[in-house]
Design a protein around this motif. Sequence first.
Motif, PDB file in Angstrom:
ATOM      1  N   ASN A 212      -4.002 -14.717 -31.612  1.00  0.00           N
ATOM      2  CA  ASN A 212      -3.197 -15.078 -30.436  1.00  0.00           C
ATOM      3  C   ASN A 212      -3.809 -14.603 -29.126  1.00  0.00           C
ATOM      4  N   LEU A 213      -5.123 -14.530 -29.064  1.00  0.00           N
ATOM      5  CA  LEU A 213      -5.765 -14.035 -27.844  1.00  0.00           C
ATOM      6  C   LEU A 213      -5.779 -15.100 -26.759  1.00  0.00           C
ATOM      7  N   ALA A 214      -5.548 -14.655 -25.508  1.00  0.00           N
ATOM      8  CA  ALA A 214      -5.823 -15.511 -24.350  1.00  0.00           C
ATOM      9  C   ALA A 214      -7.318 -15.375 -24.030  1.00  0.00           C
ATOM     10  N   MET A 215      -7.824 -16.269 -23.177  1.00  0.00           N
ATOM     11  CA  MET A 215      -9.236 -16.161 -22.771  1.00  0.00           C
ATOM     12  C   MET A 215      -9.493 -14.805 -22.122  1.00  0.00           C
ATOM     13  N   HIS A 216     -10.625 -14.200 -22.435  1.00  0.00           N
ATOM     14  CA  HIS A 216     -11.054 -12.918 -21.862  1.00  0.00           C
ATOM     15  C   HIS A 216     -10.068 -11.786 -22.147  1.00  0.00           C
ATOM     16  N   ALA A 217      -9.413 -11.864 -23.287  1.00  0.00           N
ATOM     17  CA  ALA A 217      -8.466 -10.810 -23.670  1.00  0.00           C
ATOM     18  C   ALA A 217      -9.204  -9.495 -23.899  1.00  0.00           C
ATOM     19  N   ARG A 218      -8.472  -8.397 -23.737  1.00  0.00           N
ATOM     20  CA  ARG A 218      -9.022  -7.062 -23.985  1.00  0.00           C
ATOM     21  C   ARG A 218      -8.178  -6.370 -25.042  1.00  0.00           C
ATOM     22  N   ILE A 219      -8.837  -5.820 -26.055  1.00  0.00           N
ATOM     23  CA  ILE A 219      -8.130  -5.112 -27.119  1.00  0.00           C
ATOM     24  C   ILE A 219      -8.544  -3.650 -27.076  1.00  0.00           C
ATOM     25  N   GLY A 220      -7.581  -2.773 -26.865  1.00  0.00           N
ATOM     26  CA  GLY A 220      -7.831  -1.333 -26.946  1.00  0.00           C
ATOM     27  C   GLY A 220      -7.510  -0.880 -28.363  1.00  0.00           C
ATOM     28  N   LEU A 221      -8.556  -0.465 -29.092  1.00  0.00           N
ATOM     29  CA  LEU A 221      -8.370  -0.067 -30.495  1.00  0.00           C
ATOM     30  C   LEU A 221      -8.080   1.430 -30.519  1.00  0.00           C
ATOM     31  N   CYS A 222      -6.801   1.751 -30.657  1.00  0.00           N
ATOM     32  CA  CYS A 222      -6.374   3.155 -30.593  1.00  0.00           C
ATOM     33  C   CYS A 222      -6.235   3.755 -31.985  1.00  0.00           C
ATOM     34  N   GLY A 223      -5.688   2.977 -32.931  1.00  0.00           N
ATOM     35  CA  GLY A 223      -5.481   3.506 -34.278  1.00  0.00           C
ATOM     36  C   GLY A 223      -5.341   2.388 -35.290  1.00  0.00           C
ATOM     37  N   LEU A 224      -5.485   2.758 -36.563  1.00  0.00           N
ATOM     38  CA  LEU A 224      -5.419   1.792 -37.672  1.00  0.00           C
ATOM     39  C   LEU A 224      -4.536   2.388 -38.771  1.00  0.00           C
ATOM     40  N   ILE A 225      -3.320   2.770 -38.393  1.00  0.00           N
ATOM     41  CA  ILE A 225      -2.527   3.588 -39.322  1.00  0.00           C
ATOM     42  C   ILE A 225      -2.269   2.896 -40.657  1.00  0.00           C
ATOM     43  N   SER A 226      -2.259   1.580 -40.688  1.00  0.00           N
ATOM     44  CA  SER A 226      -1.990   0.890 -41.964  1.00  0.00           C
ATOM     45  C   SER A 226      -3.132   1.096 -42.964  1.00  0.00           C
ATOM     46  N   GLU A 227      -4.258   1.634 -42.488  1.00  0.00           N
ATOM     47  CA  GLU A 227      -5.427   1.782 -43.370  1.00  0.00           C
ATOM     48  C   GLU A 227      -5.747   3.228 -43.726  1.00  0.00           C
ATOM     49  N   TYR A 228      -5.038   4.195 -43.115  1.00  0.00           N
ATOM     50  CA  TYR A 228      -5.443   5.594 -43.283  1.00  0.00           C
ATOM     51  C   TYR A 228      -5.292   6.092 -44.727  1.00  0.00           C
ATOM     52  N   ASN A 229      -4.367   5.510 -45.482  1.00  0.00           N
ATOM     53  CA  ASN A 229      -4.162   5.974 -46.862  1.00  0.00           C
ATOM     54  C   ASN A 229      -4.800   5.055 -47.894  1.00  0.00           C
ATOM     55  N   ASN A 230      -5.639   4.113 -47.418  1.00  0.00           N
ATOM     56  CA  ASN A 230      -6.340   3.236 -48.361  1.00  0.00           C
ATOM     57  C   ASN A 230      -7.442   4.036 -49.036  1.00  0.00           C
ATOM     58  N   PRO A 231      -7.325   4.296 -50.319  1.00  0.00           N
ATOM     59  CA  PRO A 231      -8.335   5.128 -50.956  1.00  0.00           C
ATOM     60  C   PRO A 231      -9.700   4.437 -51.063  1.00  0.00           C
ATOM     61  N   GLY A 232      -9.704   3.124 -51.177  1.00  0.00           N
ATOM     62  CA  GLY A 232     -10.971   2.430 -51.394  1.00  0.00           C
ATOM     63  C   GLY A 232     -11.488   1.810 -50.117  1.00  0.00           C
ATOM     64  N   GLU A 233     -11.852   0.550 -50.216  1.00  0.00           N
ATOM     65  CA  GLU A 233     -12.384  -0.168 -49.067  1.00  0.00           C
ATOM     66  C   GLU A 233     -11.308  -0.320 -48.002  1.00  0.00           C
ATOM     67  N   LYS A 234     -11.699  -0.240 -46.737  1.00  0.00           N
ATOM     68  CA  LYS A 234     -10.766  -0.480 -45.645  1.00  0.00           C
ATOM     69  C   LYS A 234     -10.543  -1.983 -45.503  1.00  0.00           C
TER      70      LYS A 234
END
Length: 342
Positions: free
Chosen positions: A239-261
């Motif tokens: 759902n990005l608009a043109m020239h969108a900016r994404i600030g990647l602060c955290g990935l909490i849904s992945e912190y407890n993934n024991p294997g591949e992210k």
Amino acid sequence: MSTNRRFLLARRPAGIPVADDFVLSEEALPDLTDGQFLIRNRYASLDPAIRGWMDDAPSYMPPIPLGSPVRASTVGEVTASKSADFPVGTWVAGLNAIEEYSVGAAGGFTQAIDVSIVPSPTNFLSILGAVGMTAYFGYLRACEPKPGDTVLVTGAAGAVGSLVGQIAKLNGAARVIGIAGGPEKCARLIQRYGFDAAIDYRGKDVAALSAAIAAEAPNGVDVIFENVGGDVLDAGLNNLAMHARIGLCGLISEYNNPGEKTGARNVWQLIVKRATMRGLLVADYVPDFPTGITAMAGWLREGKLVFDEHVDQGIENALPAFLRLFSGTNDGKMILALGTEA
Ligand code: NAP
């Protein structure tokens, strides 16, 4: 008190941490050498990042050594001192550990704080601490916002996310959309934190979540403040608009993934929309914290900003309190009280 209870990392968790990964030890109070001081920790900050520090994996900080107390920011009071700069009675904040007493030293991370200017010393772990500074600098610097932007905040009802949404509105965003888990948190986004729209991610796959974002932002989103990763990030990328900016602060849904992210699977959209995704780390902004603290304190005084803290009691509850971050049962900045008696 003559002993120090400490929450030690006994082994590296595989997935969601369990009780056997930790030991609550009781040790003698440490002796001080010249320049050191003893901190009676009153509160510890429970942050999602701590989960990453438990892994033996490359990061911006070394892994917590096995047998050591779990690293955490704390606020507390100096109760013994061999440092002229930190006399007994000084309140301090710093990166210490989940333990009742820590040893500090002048020149380290620990700073004196003036607790008389805030309703509670815990505020130095939330709005005036790393969480507040992550929201302030992470949004205003890393996301390069422009007036009139449509902004999407994920993990929006949490400590960082709830502040980002409010800062975005104060900074001139036209529309701020939050993603959170469950109808109660979504209602709180709008009623308490002033978001324009809220989306419940629970029970939605990437396609359904993408459609829900598109319904709220038909022209796309100019900024994403990303706290979650995985499916939630993938839906945002759709759902990005043109020239969108994404600030990647955290990935909490992945912190407890024991294997591949999980990783972001729709990065192709960065090319399609000539968009930018930038990782951000609050530690980079430490020299500018006074600016951020002054701004946040000003908005607070003017009644333009609200924040919430979720305080659980007792070092013996460190694990269940920490796990609230991953079940979403924290309502505000997650803090552990380590005893408030003198
Ligand atoms: P928080 O948002 O107060 O608490 C964590 C929240 O994350 C939970 O309440 C839950 O809310 C949500 N969550 C947990 N598991 C999830 C999952 N599998 N999918 C979707 N949502 C999930 O915590 P915080 O301290 O403000 O941290 C938020 C994010 O910022 C974290 O990713 C953290 O690592 C990051 N952070 C980064 C920096 C930096 O310098 N880069 C600094 C501070 C924090 P729901 O009930 O809505 O699911």
